[in-house]
Design an enzyme around this catalytic site. Structure first.
Site, PDB file in Angstrom:
ATOM      1  N   ASP A  83      -4.670  -3.195  12.257  1.00  0.00           N
ATOM      2  CA  ASP A  83      -4.290  -2.971  10.873  1.00  0.00           C
ATOM      3  C   ASP A  83      -5.229  -3.810  10.153  1.00  0.00           C
ATOM      4  OD1 ASP A  83      -2.538  -2.591   8.561  1.00  0.00           O
ATOM      5  OD2 ASP A  83      -2.017  -4.634   8.874  1.00  0.00           O
ATOM      6  N   LYS A 143       1.460   5.576   9.402  1.00  0.00           N
ATOM      7  CA  LYS A 143       2.334   4.379   9.996  1.00  0.00           C
ATOM      8  C   LYS A 143       3.822   4.307   9.075  1.00  0.00           C
ATOM      9  CE  LYS A 143      -0.908   1.331   9.440  1.00  0.00           C
ATOM     10  NZ  LYS A 143      -1.463  -0.202   9.511  1.00  0.00           N
ATOM     11  N   ASP A 180       0.757  -6.974  11.093  1.00  0.00           N
ATOM     12  CA  ASP A 180       1.467  -7.955  10.592  1.00  0.00           C
ATOM     13  C   ASP A 180       2.787  -7.547  10.030  1.00  0.00           C
ATOM     14  OD1 ASP A 180      -0.047  -6.670   8.356  1.00  0.00           O
ATOM     15  OD2 ASP A 180       1.022  -8.231   7.273  1.00  0.00           O
ATOM     16  N   ASP A 230      -5.106  -5.575   5.961  1.00  0.00           N
ATOM     17  CA  ASP A 230      -4.435  -6.318   4.901  1.00  0.00           C
ATOM     18  C   ASP A 230      -3.319  -6.918   5.704  1.00  0.00           C
ATOM     19  OD1 ASP A 230      -4.080  -7.904   2.907  1.00  0.00           O
ATOM     20  OD2 ASP A 230      -3.767  -6.416   1.385  1.00  0.00           O
TER      21      ASP A 230
END
Length: 255
Positions: free
Chosen positions: A10, A181, A206, A12
């Site tokens: 991922d 996702k 995250d 950001d």
């Protein structure tokens, strides 16, 4: 011997936060390069083309190329390209989505398209919504690049693509099929691109509700890092559980 033979990473909150690089993210990717482990950057962002995403990553110091980037826009376009019932589309979205649909060879039309696709569009307005709703009511299938309801920005939480899709769903009574996702289509596309099996791959992110849930739904191990959206307390309380957790990517052991 390395624990995993391929990584889906991922962006950001994992490799950078807003306009700031996460230093341990740089070291994490450098370590993958040193070990010769293939990886892809794995994002729900549908507004940018892969080469534009790679360009942004390079400004942070990542040696990224467009071929290493999987976006929800590209995954959506390729999913529709393989669908025998879809040859024409009407899309709401920005450059990343429009380019991906064009490159997939899908015809653009506003009148009775086979499918309506909605991605984040900061130029969204009533006429676009009306065209999409009329097409869906006339029988067009409804797809969303991703279901993120909000986007974290420097201004705070702003409307995400899921909010646009919710409005159109309310007006038509038809729910969208999401590709990004945590839904399986983007993961299946990324695994094909990466060339590793589910058991050999690790998703790194995250966000419990997108990155980690993608792993849960897709049968792929995941690594939750507490550098972005999800806190350790939220992780402990959640029914969604990552295979591994670390406070910082520097804590991850590749071997």
């Amino acid at each position: 011997m390395t624990r995993y033979r391929g990584y889906l990473i991922d962006l950001d909150g994992t490799l950078y936060r807003g306009r700031e690089v996460i230093p341990s993210g740089l070291e994490f990717v450098r370590r993958l390069e040193e070990l010769g482990i293939p990886y892809l950057f794995f994002t729900n962002n549908s507004s940018r083309r892969p080469d534009q995403v790679a360009e942004k990553l390079r400004t942070f110091g990542y040696a990224a190329e467009g071929s290493q980037v999987v976006t929800s826009a590209v995954a959506t376009a390729q999913h529709l390209k393989r669908d025998p019932e879809v040859s024409s589309v009407y899309a709401i979205g920005e450059n990343g989505l429009i380019t991906a649909l064009h490159e997939a060879g899908l015809d653009w039309r506003e009148d009775r398209p086979d499918a309506v696709i909605v991605g984040i569009d900061r130029g969204f307005h009533y006429e676009k919504m009306k065209t999409a709703c009329l097409a869906i009511r006339a029988g067009a299938r409804f797809f969303g690049t991703n279901g993120d309801l909000v986007l974290p920005t420097e201004e705070g939480l702003t409307p995400g693509n899921g909010s646009l899709c919710t409005g159109i769903a309310s007006a038509t009574g038809v729910d969208p099929v999401f590709i990004g996702k945590p839904e399986p289509p983007i993961l299946e596309f990324a695994l094909q691109r990466l060339g590793t099996s589910r058991s050999e791959t690790l998703i790194v992110g995250d966000n419990l509700s997108t990155d980690i849930l993608a792993g849960v739904k897709g049968g792929v191990d995941s690594l939750l890092v507490f550098s972005g959206v999800t806190t350790p307390e939220e992780s402990r309380r959640s029914s969604i559980q990552a295979t591994h957790t670390v406070d910082d990517l520097k804590d991850w052991d590749f071997i």
